[in-house]
Design a protein around this motif. Structure first.
Motif, PDB file in Angstrom:
ATOM      1  N   ALA A  66      75.966  54.047  57.446  1.00  0.00           N
ATOM      2  CA  ALA A  66      76.503  53.750  56.374  1.00  0.00           C
ATOM      3  C   ALA A  66      77.463  54.681  55.843  1.00  0.00           C
ATOM      4  CB  ALA A  66      75.481  53.503  55.092  1.00  0.00           C
ATOM      5  N   LEU A  67      76.944  56.230  56.261  1.00  0.00           N
ATOM      6  CA  LEU A  67      77.792  57.285  55.771  1.00  0.00           C
ATOM      7  C   LEU A  67      78.941  57.255  56.769  1.00  0.00           C
ATOM      8  CD1 LEU A  67      75.288  60.187  55.016  1.00  0.00           C
ATOM      9  CD2 LEU A  67      76.290  58.656  53.546  1.00  0.00           C
ATOM     10  N   LEU A  68      78.842  57.235  58.000  1.00  0.00           N
ATOM     11  CA  LEU A  68      79.987  57.157  58.995  1.00  0.00           C
ATOM     12  C   LEU A  68      80.621  56.094  58.655  1.00  0.00           C
ATOM     13  CD1 LEU A  68      77.757  57.499  62.466  1.00  0.00           C
ATOM     14  CD2 LEU A  68      79.372  59.307  61.274  1.00  0.00           C
ATOM     15  N   LYS A  69      80.423  55.138  58.216  1.00  0.00           N
ATOM     16  CA  LYS A  69      81.425  53.865  57.670  1.00  0.00           C
ATOM     17  C   LYS A  69      82.248  54.366  56.644  1.00  0.00           C
ATOM     18  CE  LYS A  69      78.957  49.837  59.365  1.00  0.00           C
ATOM     19  NZ  LYS A  69      78.052  48.548  58.825  1.00  0.00           N
ATOM     20  N   ASP A  72      84.799  56.881  58.080  1.00  0.00           N
ATOM     21  CA  ASP A  72      85.849  56.129  58.785  1.00  0.00           C
ATOM     22  C   ASP A  72      86.859  55.528  57.598  1.00  0.00           C
ATOM     23  OD1 ASP A  72      84.725  56.896  61.227  1.00  0.00           O
ATOM     24  OD2 ASP A  72      83.881  54.808  61.610  1.00  0.00           O
ATOM     25  N   ALA A  73      86.446  55.095  56.565  1.00  0.00           N
ATOM     26  CA  ALA A  73      87.313  54.044  55.901  1.00  0.00           C
ATOM     27  C   ALA A  73      88.246  55.265  55.051  1.00  0.00           C
ATOM     28  CB  ALA A  73      86.407  53.761  54.786  1.00  0.00           C
ATOM     29  N   ILE A  74      87.894  56.466  54.732  1.00  0.00           N
ATOM     30  CA  ILE A  74      88.491  57.557  54.163  1.00  0.00           C
ATOM     31  C   ILE A  74      89.444  57.932  55.117  1.00  0.00           C
ATOM     32  CG2 ILE A  74      88.453  59.797  53.145  1.00  0.00           C
ATOM     33  CD1 ILE A  74      85.581  59.320  52.127  1.00  0.00           C
ATOM     34  N   ILE A 104      86.571  66.739  54.021  1.00  0.00           N
ATOM     35  CA  ILE A 104      85.857  65.617  53.157  1.00  0.00           C
ATOM     36  C   ILE A 104      85.078  64.558  54.113  1.00  0.00           C
ATOM     37  CG2 ILE A 104      86.195  63.652  51.778  1.00  0.00           C
ATOM     38  CD1 ILE A 104      88.479  65.526  50.073  1.00  0.00           C
ATOM     39  N   ILE A 105      86.163  64.078  55.017  1.00  0.00           N
ATOM     40  CA  ILE A 105      85.573  63.536  56.175  1.00  0.00           C
ATOM     41  C   ILE A 105      84.708  63.875  56.899  1.00  0.00           C
ATOM     42  CG2 ILE A 105      86.288  62.029  58.152  1.00  0.00           C
ATOM     43  CD1 ILE A 105      89.390  62.075  56.843  1.00  0.00           C
ATOM     44  N   LYS A 183      88.829  55.038  43.319  1.00  0.00           N
ATOM     45  CA  LYS A 183      89.613  54.403  44.544  1.00  0.00           C
ATOM     46  C   LYS A 183      88.285  54.358  45.590  1.00  0.00           C
ATOM     47  CE  LYS A 183      92.971  55.245  48.137  1.00  0.00           C
ATOM     48  NZ  LYS A 183      93.270  53.780  48.263  1.00  0.00           N
ATOM     49  N   LEU A 184      87.461  55.625  45.601  1.00  0.00           N
ATOM     50  CA  LEU A 184      86.335  55.721  46.616  1.00  0.00           C
ATOM     51  C   LEU A 184      85.244  54.500  46.260  1.00  0.00           C
ATOM     52  CD1 LEU A 184      85.575  56.652  49.289  1.00  0.00           C
ATOM     53  CD2 LEU A 184      84.441  58.667  47.907  1.00  0.00           C
TER      54      LEU A 184
END
Length: 276
Positions: A66-69, A72-74, A104-105, A183-184
């Protein structure tokens, strides 16, 4: 532009006093944003409580993915996040794009790895006939309160380790710089189960105070000044909440006798005003 609170799976507008969100570079208004009511704060905490029952039982692999997703979205919308952060904070957009967004990513990806690599002392027979071990369990609901200076980065620092460890969160950004957090929130709501992360906006004396005193919140994380930290400690003592406090103001500098004074002056001048 996203302007609504995230409470469970619902997006809704705040119902209390409006905060004037400004562009600090020009002084122009961006938007007026109503803060969360006490009822909305309670609803966010209740959503986090319901989510904790199942999120706390997920495996490290599930939480890591979930954290990786989220990372990736950011990364996919890095330009959009950078433009909004620059607008709301008055920062040069290249500083946000080139310095902050990669960090951040990486923060989200770091904790995605860390959650799968937790260490503890080895189990052993420290008393005859008894085996001792350390088990790491999530705390529960974390009330996270972030400052104005690095809104999206502070959100990563506070959310990634908390939810990576199996906790759920009610997150309050600074009332002056909430736009990238909102937004996030949209991104997170598409990735995480309902209620794992909730985002409410408002001032410290109202929304923040309600969070740190909420009887269902098991831990408070805040970055702010020392006076606020004292209030958090006093509130936490009533129900023995855990606390994570990053407090202070302008950092002091120790200069030794053998220092290059010209380099010291240049460094203090540069980094003292880097984020101004």
């Amino acid at each position: 532009m996203d302007t609504q609170l995230l409470i469970g799976s619902r997006f809704e507008s705040g119902t209390e006093a409006e905060e004037h969100i400004l562009n600090p570079r020009t002084g122009a208004g961006i938007i007026d944003l109503a803060e969360a009511s006490h009822a909305q704060i309670d609803a966010a905490v209740d959503a986090a409580e319901r989510a904790f029952a199942t999120w706390s039982q997920t495996t490290p692999a599930e939480r890591s993915n979930a954290l990786l997703k989220i990372a990736d979205a950011i990364e996919k919308d890095a330009d959009g996040f950078a433009e909004l952060e620059a607008l709301n904070c008055g920062k040069p957009i290249n500083a946000v794009k080139n310095d902050e967004l990669p960090a951040i990513i990486d923060c989200w990806r770091f904790f995605a790895g860390a959650v799968r690599n937790l260490h503890a002392p080895a189990a052993g027979e420290y008393l005859p006939g008894h085996t001792s071990m350390i088990r790491r369990d999530p705390i529960g609901i974390v009330g996270s309160i972030a400052p104005w200076n690095y809104p999206l980065m502070m959100m990563a620092w506070k959310l990634a380790p908390a939810i990576g460890g199996g906790n759920t969160v009610v997150f309050k950004p600074s009332e002056q710089t909430p736009l990238t957090a909102l937004k996030l929130a949209r991104v997170i709501s598409d990735i995480l189960p309902e209620g794992v992360v909730n985002v409410v906006t408002g001032r410290g004396e109202t929304v923040g105070n309600a969070l740190i005193n909420h009887h269902k919140v098991g831990m408070v994380s805040i970055t702010g000044d020392i006076a606020t930290g004292k209030k958090v400690l006093a509130a936490a003592a009533k129900t023995v909440k855990r606390t994570h406090l990053e407090l202070g103001g302008k950092a002091p500098v120790i200069v030794y006798d053998d220092a290059d004074l010209e380099a010291v002056v240049h460094g203090i001048r540069t980094f003292g005003y880097y984020n101004a």
